[in-house]
Scaffold this motif. Structure first.
Motif, PDB file in Angstrom:
ATOM      1  N   MET A 185       0.905  -1.289   0.007  1.00  0.00           N
ATOM      2  CA  MET A 185      -0.186   0.033   0.027  1.00  0.00           C
ATOM      3  C   MET A 185       1.018   1.345  -0.081  1.00  0.00           C
ATOM      4  SD  MET A 185      -2.669   1.344   2.932  1.00  0.00           S
ATOM      5  CE  MET A 185      -4.198   0.650   2.154  1.00  0.00           C
ATOM      6  N   THR A 186       0.471   2.057  -0.990  1.00  0.00           N
ATOM      7  CA  THR A 186       1.269   3.505  -0.804  1.00  0.00           C
ATOM      8  C   THR A 186       0.674   4.519  -0.076  1.00  0.00           C
ATOM      9  OG1 THR A 186       0.144   4.171  -3.060  1.00  0.00           O
ATOM     10  CG2 THR A 186       2.178   2.987  -3.063  1.00  0.00           C
ATOM     11  N   THR A 187       1.456   5.520   0.449  1.00  0.00           N
ATOM     12  CA  THR A 187       1.049   6.528   1.100  1.00  0.00           C
ATOM     13  C   THR A 187       0.970   7.722   0.249  1.00  0.00           C
ATOM     14  OG1 THR A 187       2.004   5.521   3.259  1.00  0.00           O
ATOM     15  CG2 THR A 187       1.035   7.965   3.216  1.00  0.00           C
ATOM     16  N   GLU A 188      -0.135   8.244   0.228  1.00  0.00           N
ATOM     17  CA  GLU A 188      -0.181   9.500  -0.703  1.00  0.00           C
ATOM     18  C   GLU A 188       0.166  10.891   0.189  1.00  0.00           C
ATOM     19  OE1 GLU A 188      -3.847   9.555  -2.869  1.00  0.00           O
ATOM     20  OE2 GLU A 188      -2.765   8.815  -4.632  1.00  0.00           O
ATOM     21  N   HIS A 189       0.813  11.944  -0.351  1.00  0.00           N
ATOM     22  CA  HIS A 189       0.785  13.046   0.566  1.00  0.00           C
ATOM     23  C   HIS A 189       0.223  14.362  -0.324  1.00  0.00           C
ATOM     24  CE1 HIS A 189       4.323  12.075   3.642  1.00  0.00           C
ATOM     25  NE2 HIS A 189       3.131  11.180   3.587  1.00  0.00           N
ATOM     26  N   THR A 190       0.014  15.307   0.457  1.00  0.00           N
ATOM     27  CA  THR A 190      -0.585  16.370  -0.576  1.00  0.00           C
ATOM     28  C   THR A 190       0.441  17.561  -0.607  1.00  0.00           C
ATOM     29  OG1 THR A 190      -3.057  16.147   0.310  1.00  0.00           O
ATOM     30  CG2 THR A 190      -2.392  18.148  -0.378  1.00  0.00           C
ATOM     31  N   TYR A 191       0.756  17.947  -1.760  1.00  0.00           N
ATOM     32  CA  TYR A 191       2.011  18.942  -1.946  1.00  0.00           C
ATOM     33  C   TYR A 191       1.226  20.238  -2.321  1.00  0.00           C
ATOM     34  CZ  TYR A 191       4.813  14.877  -1.667  1.00  0.00           C
ATOM     35  OH  TYR A 191       5.315  13.872  -1.317  1.00  0.00           O
ATOM     36  N   ARG A 192       1.701  21.338  -1.889  1.00  0.00           N
ATOM     37  CA  ARG A 192       1.519  22.722  -2.490  1.00  0.00           C
ATOM     38  C   ARG A 192       2.672  23.079  -3.235  1.00  0.00           C
ATOM     39  NH1 ARG A 192      -1.667  26.369   1.974  1.00  0.00           N
ATOM     40  NH2 ARG A 192      -3.708  25.200   1.730  1.00  0.00           N
ATOM     41  N   VAL A 193       2.385  23.270  -4.423  1.00  0.00           N
ATOM     42  CA  VAL A 193       3.575  23.670  -5.555  1.00  0.00           C
ATOM     43  C   VAL A 193       3.145  24.960  -6.094  1.00  0.00           C
ATOM     44  CG1 VAL A 193       4.916  22.911  -7.452  1.00  0.00           C
ATOM     45  CG2 VAL A 193       3.541  21.201  -6.024  1.00  0.00           C
ATOM     46  N   ILE A 194       4.273  25.774  -6.037  1.00  0.00           N
ATOM     47  CA  ILE A 194       4.240  27.096  -6.807  1.00  0.00           C
ATOM     48  C   ILE A 194       5.109  26.987  -8.089  1.00  0.00           C
ATOM     49  CG2 ILE A 194       4.822  29.520  -6.554  1.00  0.00           C
ATOM     50  CD1 ILE A 194       4.381  29.299  -3.423  1.00  0.00           C
ATOM     51  N   VAL A 195       4.652  27.239  -9.245  1.00  0.00           N
ATOM     52  CA  VAL A 195       5.318  27.333 -10.498  1.00  0.00           C
ATOM     53  C   VAL A 195       5.525  28.550 -10.879  1.00  0.00           C
ATOM     54  CG1 VAL A 195       5.263  26.338 -12.759  1.00  0.00           C
ATOM     55  CG2 VAL A 195       4.444  24.996 -11.209  1.00  0.00           C
ATOM     56  N   ARG A 196       6.619  29.102 -11.168  1.00  0.00           N
ATOM     57  CA  ARG A 196       6.785  30.383 -11.630  1.00  0.00           C
ATOM     58  C   ARG A 196       7.434  30.443 -13.247  1.00  0.00           C
ATOM     59  NH1 ARG A 196       8.299  30.363  -6.461  1.00  0.00           N
ATOM     60  NH2 ARG A 196       7.396  32.089  -5.047  1.00  0.00           N
ATOM     61  N   GLY A 197       7.261  31.617 -13.843  1.00  0.00           N
ATOM     62  CA  GLY A 197       7.558  31.660 -15.130  1.00  0.00           C
ATOM     63  C   GLY A 197       7.514  32.938 -15.752  1.00  0.00           C
ATOM     64  N   THR A 198       8.142  33.091 -17.085  1.00  0.00           N
ATOM     65  CA  THR A 198       8.333  34.404 -17.616  1.00  0.00           C
ATOM     66  C   THR A 198       7.262  34.240 -18.942  1.00  0.00           C
ATOM     67  OG1 THR A 198      10.192  34.565 -16.633  1.00  0.00           O
ATOM     68  CG2 THR A 198       9.629  35.909 -18.754  1.00  0.00           C
ATOM     69  N   TRP A 199       6.535  35.337 -18.997  1.00  0.00           N
ATOM     70  CA  TRP A 199       5.851  35.338 -20.526  1.00  0.00           C
ATOM     71  C   TRP A 199       6.852  35.525 -21.590  1.00  0.00           C
ATOM     72  CZ3 TRP A 199       1.253  33.504 -19.798  1.00  0.00           C
ATOM     73  CH2 TRP A 199       0.395  33.884 -18.606  1.00  0.00           C
ATOM     74  N   ASP A 200       6.550  34.915 -22.678  1.00  0.00           N
ATOM     75  CA  ASP A 200       7.453  35.029 -23.786  1.00  0.00           C
ATOM     76  C   ASP A 200       6.533  35.173 -25.092  1.00  0.00           C
ATOM     77  OD1 ASP A 200      10.134  35.006 -24.552  1.00  0.00           O
ATOM     78  OD2 ASP A 200      10.052  32.859 -25.199  1.00  0.00           O
ATOM     79  N   ASN A 201       7.296  35.828 -25.934  1.00  0.00           N
ATOM     80  CA  ASN A 201       6.678  35.968 -27.224  1.00  0.00           C
ATOM     81  C   ASN A 201       5.227  35.727 -27.268  1.00  0.00           C
ATOM     82  OD1 ASN A 201       9.036  35.939 -28.707  1.00  0.00           O
ATOM     83  ND2 ASN A 201       9.343  33.810 -28.422  1.00  0.00           N
ATOM     84  N   LEU A 202       4.472  36.600 -26.589  1.00  0.00           N
ATOM     85  CA  LEU A 202       3.149  36.966 -26.409  1.00  0.00           C
ATOM     86  C   LEU A 202       2.537  37.597 -27.863  1.00  0.00           C
ATOM     87  CD1 LEU A 202       2.524  37.998 -22.870  1.00  0.00           C
ATOM     88  CD2 LEU A 202       2.061  35.877 -23.844  1.00  0.00           C
TER      89      LEU A 202
END
Length: 111
Positions: free
Chosen positions: A1-18
């Motif tokens: 049996m696997t244990t699941e965890h909850t993660y809070r993830v922040i993904v940052r990026g830069t707009w490009d060639n809009l």
């Protein structure tokens, strides 16, 4: 049996060639995507400012605890790529940080 965890993830990026169309759509929605409206959600919460330089996505990812924060970050980055591609917005330099909510220690003030 696997244990699941909850993660809070922040993904940052830069707009490009809009494109002009992307710029217009993002500018029109800037008030609805400010930092005050950000939440950690499974589908992600996008925030950016009217200057259209950088953006932030916040995700809540449930993943196998054995895979750790690195896998949760990779999952969230993939979700951000998919969402941004679907919207037709150009981006670059994605990076992320993940926090395991199940192992996070909460320091409570003494009374």
């Amino acid at each position: 049996m696997t244990t699941e965890h909850t993660y809070r993830v922040i993904v940052r990026g830069t707009w490009d060639n809009l494109t002009d169309e992307s710029r217009a759509r993002l500018a029109a929605g800037a008030d609805d995507h400010g930092l005050a409206r950000m939440k950690f959600t499974p589908e992600g919460s996008l925030a950016y400012d009217a200057a259209l330089r950088h953006f932030t996505y916040r995700f809540e990812v449930v993943s196998d605890a054995a895979d750790g924060e690195e896998m949760a970050a990779a999952i969230a980055q993939d979700m951000a790529r998919t969402a941004l591609d679907d919207l037709g917005h150009g981006y670059r330099d994605l990076r992320s940080t993940a926090t395991d909510q199940d192992t996070m220690k909460i320091n409570r003030k003494g009374r």
